[in-house]
Design a protein around this motif. Structure first.
Motif, PDB file in Angstrom:
ATOM      1  N   LEU A   1     -15.127   6.089   5.260  1.00  0.00           N
ATOM      2  CA  LEU A   1     -13.808   6.426   4.715  1.00  0.00           C
ATOM      3  C   LEU A   1     -12.772   5.377   5.109  1.00  0.00           C
ATOM      4  N   SER A   2     -12.818   4.935   6.348  1.00  0.00           N
ATOM      5  CA  SER A   2     -11.888   3.901   6.798  1.00  0.00           C
ATOM      6  C   SER A   2     -12.091   2.613   6.000  1.00  0.00           C
ATOM      7  N   LYS A   3     -13.327   2.265   5.763  1.00  0.00           N
ATOM      8  CA  LYS A   3     -13.654   1.053   5.016  1.00  0.00           C
ATOM      9  C   LYS A   3     -13.131   1.146   3.579  1.00  0.00           C
ATOM     10  N   LEU A   4     -13.327   2.306   2.950  1.00  0.00           N
ATOM     11  CA  LEU A   4     -12.873   2.482   1.574  1.00  0.00           C
ATOM     12  C   LEU A   4     -11.347   2.503   1.470  1.00  0.00           C
ATOM     13  N   ASN A   5     -10.696   3.081   2.453  1.00  0.00           N
ATOM     14  CA  ASN A   5      -9.240   3.222   2.408  1.00  0.00           C
ATOM     15  C   ASN A   5      -8.496   1.990   2.901  1.00  0.00           C
ATOM     16  N   TYR A   6      -9.180   0.999   3.439  1.00  0.00           N
ATOM     17  CA  TYR A   6      -8.531  -0.185   4.008  1.00  0.00           C
ATOM     18  C   TYR A   6      -7.625  -0.871   2.979  1.00  0.00           C
ATOM     19  N   HIS A   7      -8.158  -1.141   1.802  1.00  0.00           N
ATOM     20  CA  HIS A   7      -7.363  -1.840   0.784  1.00  0.00           C
ATOM     21  C   HIS A   7      -6.196  -0.986   0.299  1.00  0.00           C
ATOM     22  N   ILE A   8      -6.391   0.299   0.213  1.00  0.00           N
ATOM     23  CA  ILE A   8      -5.296   1.188  -0.200  1.00  0.00           C
ATOM     24  C   ILE A   8      -4.151   1.102   0.808  1.00  0.00           C
ATOM     25  N   HIS A   9      -4.494   1.119   2.092  1.00  0.00           N
ATOM     26  CA  HIS A   9      -3.471   1.047   3.130  1.00  0.00           C
ATOM     27  C   HIS A   9      -2.765  -0.310   3.132  1.00  0.00           C
ATOM     28  N   THR A  10      -3.527  -1.380   3.073  1.00  0.00           N
ATOM     29  CA  THR A  10      -2.894  -2.707   3.120  1.00  0.00           C
ATOM     30  C   THR A  10      -2.036  -2.950   1.884  1.00  0.00           C
ATOM     31  N   ASP A  11      -2.489  -2.512   0.722  1.00  0.00           N
ATOM     32  CA  ASP A  11      -1.686  -2.674  -0.500  1.00  0.00           C
ATOM     33  C   ASP A  11      -0.398  -1.856  -0.418  1.00  0.00           C
ATOM     34  N   ALA A  12      -0.481  -0.656   0.135  1.00  0.00           N
ATOM     35  CA  ALA A  12       0.712   0.174   0.276  1.00  0.00           C
ATOM     36  C   ALA A  12       1.721  -0.484   1.211  1.00  0.00           C
ATOM     37  N   ILE A  13       1.250  -1.102   2.287  1.00  0.00           N
ATOM     38  CA  ILE A  13       2.148  -1.800   3.221  1.00  0.00           C
ATOM     39  C   ILE A  13       2.812  -2.975   2.515  1.00  0.00           C
ATOM     40  N   LYS A  14       2.025  -3.757   1.779  1.00  0.00           N
ATOM     41  CA  LYS A  14       2.570  -4.911   1.063  1.00  0.00           C
ATOM     42  C   LYS A  14       3.639  -4.484   0.060  1.00  0.00           C
ATOM     43  N   GLN A  15       3.398  -3.405  -0.653  1.00  0.00           N
ATOM     44  CA  GLN A  15       4.309  -2.987  -1.717  1.00  0.00           C
ATOM     45  C   GLN A  15       5.552  -2.275  -1.182  1.00  0.00           C
ATOM     46  N   ASN A  16       5.429  -1.532  -0.106  1.00  0.00           N
ATOM     47  CA  ASN A  16       6.530  -0.656   0.303  1.00  0.00           C
ATOM     48  C   ASN A  16       7.241  -1.068   1.591  1.00  0.00           C
ATOM     49  N   LEU A  17       6.612  -1.773   2.472  1.00  0.00           N
ATOM     50  CA  LEU A  17       7.235  -2.071   3.762  1.00  0.00           C
ATOM     51  C   LEU A  17       7.664  -3.518   3.941  1.00  0.00           C
ATOM     52  N   ILE A  18       7.109  -4.429   3.174  1.00  0.00           N
ATOM     53  CA  ILE A  18       7.444  -5.842   3.339  1.00  0.00           C
ATOM     54  C   ILE A  18       8.499  -6.216   2.285  1.00  0.00           C
ATOM     55  N   PRO A  19       9.666  -6.626   2.745  1.00  0.00           N
ATOM     56  CA  PRO A  19      10.713  -7.029   1.784  1.00  0.00           C
ATOM     57  C   PRO A  19      10.274  -8.244   0.966  1.00  0.00           C
ATOM     58  N   LYS A  20      10.671  -8.288  -0.279  1.00  0.00           N
ATOM     59  CA  LYS A  20      10.242  -9.346  -1.191  1.00  0.00           C
ATOM     60  C   LYS A  20      10.885 -10.703  -0.876  1.00  0.00           C
ATOM     61  N   GLU A  21      11.997 -10.707  -0.191  1.00  0.00           N
ATOM     62  CA  GLU A  21      12.687 -11.972   0.073  1.00  0.00           C
ATOM     63  C   GLU A  21      12.138 -12.747   1.269  1.00  0.00           C
ATOM     64  N   LEU A  22      11.103 -12.294   1.941  1.00  0.00           N
ATOM     65  CA  LEU A  22      10.520 -12.999   3.081  1.00  0.00           C
ATOM     66  C   LEU A  22       9.627 -14.153   2.620  1.00  0.00           C
ATOM     67  N   THR A  23       9.488 -15.123   3.483  1.00  0.00           N
ATOM     68  CA  THR A  23       8.598 -16.262   3.186  1.00  0.00           C
ATOM     69  C   THR A  23       7.152 -15.850   3.464  1.00  0.00           C
ATOM     70  N   ALA A  24       6.216 -16.670   3.025  1.00  0.00           N
ATOM     71  CA  ALA A  24       4.787 -16.388   3.230  1.00  0.00           C
ATOM     72  C   ALA A  24       4.435 -16.345   4.709  1.00  0.00           C
ATOM     73  N   LYS A  25       5.106 -17.242   5.501  1.00  0.00           N
ATOM     74  CA  LYS A  25       4.849 -17.252   6.943  1.00  0.00           C
ATOM     75  C   LYS A  25       5.313 -15.966   7.592  1.00  0.00           C
ATOM     76  N   ASP A  26       6.484 -15.487   7.220  1.00  0.00           N
ATOM     77  CA  ASP A  26       7.017 -14.229   7.770  1.00  0.00           C
ATOM     78  C   ASP A  26       6.143 -13.037   7.364  1.00  0.00           C
ATOM     79  N   ILE A  27       5.665 -13.066   6.126  1.00  0.00           N
ATOM     80  CA  ILE A  27       4.803 -11.978   5.646  1.00  0.00           C
ATOM     81  C   ILE A  27       3.505 -11.927   6.440  1.00  0.00           C
ATOM     82  N   SER A  28       2.932 -13.111   6.733  1.00  0.00           N
ATOM     83  CA  SER A  28       1.683 -13.121   7.489  1.00  0.00           C
ATOM     84  C   SER A  28       1.874 -12.575   8.900  1.00  0.00           C
ATOM     85  N   ILE A  29       3.065 -12.821   9.482  1.00  0.00           N
ATOM     86  CA  ILE A  29       3.359 -12.281  10.801  1.00  0.00           C
ATOM     87  C   ILE A  29       3.457 -10.755  10.749  1.00  0.00           C
ATOM     88  N   ILE A  30       4.128 -10.266   9.738  1.00  0.00           N
ATOM     89  CA  ILE A  30       4.287  -8.812   9.573  1.00  0.00           C
ATOM     90  C   ILE A  30       2.956  -8.165   9.311  1.00  0.00           C
TER      91      ILE A  30
END
Length: 182
Positions: free
Chosen positions: A153-182
């Motif tokens: 279940l953890s393996k299957l849900n990994y992409h769902i969780h990471t995609d949700a973080i990318k879409q909802n928690l990371i502001p769009k105005e950050l640089t690629a370097k800042d995003i990788s840190i987050i």
């Protein structure tokens, strides 16, 4: 294939069509030794009680069971010249409760319900130890399955969780370097 230890005897358990089948040969070996195992199984099979039990189990669990063949054997049960092997029982009745395997892991195997009943032919304490060890094995398998299920279940849900973080928690105005840190 799994093994359990009952009264210092190793008993093999195999899967046949997702059902547990226990080695009657190993159980009989625990009582008398390898040279007499086949005789113990045959002697048990020729009793009227064993044939009644097998017939009833097959009628409940096997739609292709040939009742007429089993009735023929039950009529002969108890006669001095009556001998029945597991192979003959399977062949004449289309039984599924017993399985005969040849080769390295060969022997006579029975569905767990039938094997527990056969345990009475070995001894009542042996039957009770067999049931206890079998239940212990099943509990261990369930613990392992629980861990495996959580892992999957953890393996299957990994992409769902990471995609949700990318879409909802990371502001769009950050640089690629800042995003990788987050």
């Amino acid at each position: 294939m799994a093994k359990i230890s009952v009264n210092e005897a190793e008993i093999t358990i195999i899967k046949v069509q997702e059902q547990d089948y226990i080695s009657l040969t190993d159980m009989a070996n625990a009582k008398e030794g390898e040279s007499r195992a086949a005789d113990i199984i045959k002697n048990w099979l020729r009793t009227r009680y064993a044939l009644e039990y097998l017939s009833t189990w097959e009628q409940i669990n096997n739609p292709n069971f040939k009742v007429v063949g089993s009735d023929h054997f039950k009529m002969q049960a108890g006669l001095p010249n009556f001998v029945l092997s597991a192979s003959e029982w399977i062949e004449k009745t289309d039984a599924i409760g017993l399985v005969v395997k040849r080769g390295k892991y060969g022997g006579t195997y029975a569905h767990k319900d039938i094997a527990f009943e056969f345990g009475s032919a070995i001894s009542v304490p042996f039957k009770l130890y067999l049931i206890t060890e079998f239940q212990r094995l099943k509990e261990e398998e369930q613990k392992y399955l629980g861990w495996t299920a959580k892992r999957e279940l953890s393996k299957l849900n990994y992409h769902i969780h990471t995609d949700a973080i990318k879409q909802n928690l990371i502001p769009k105005e950050l640089t690629a370097k800042d995003i990788s840190i987050i």
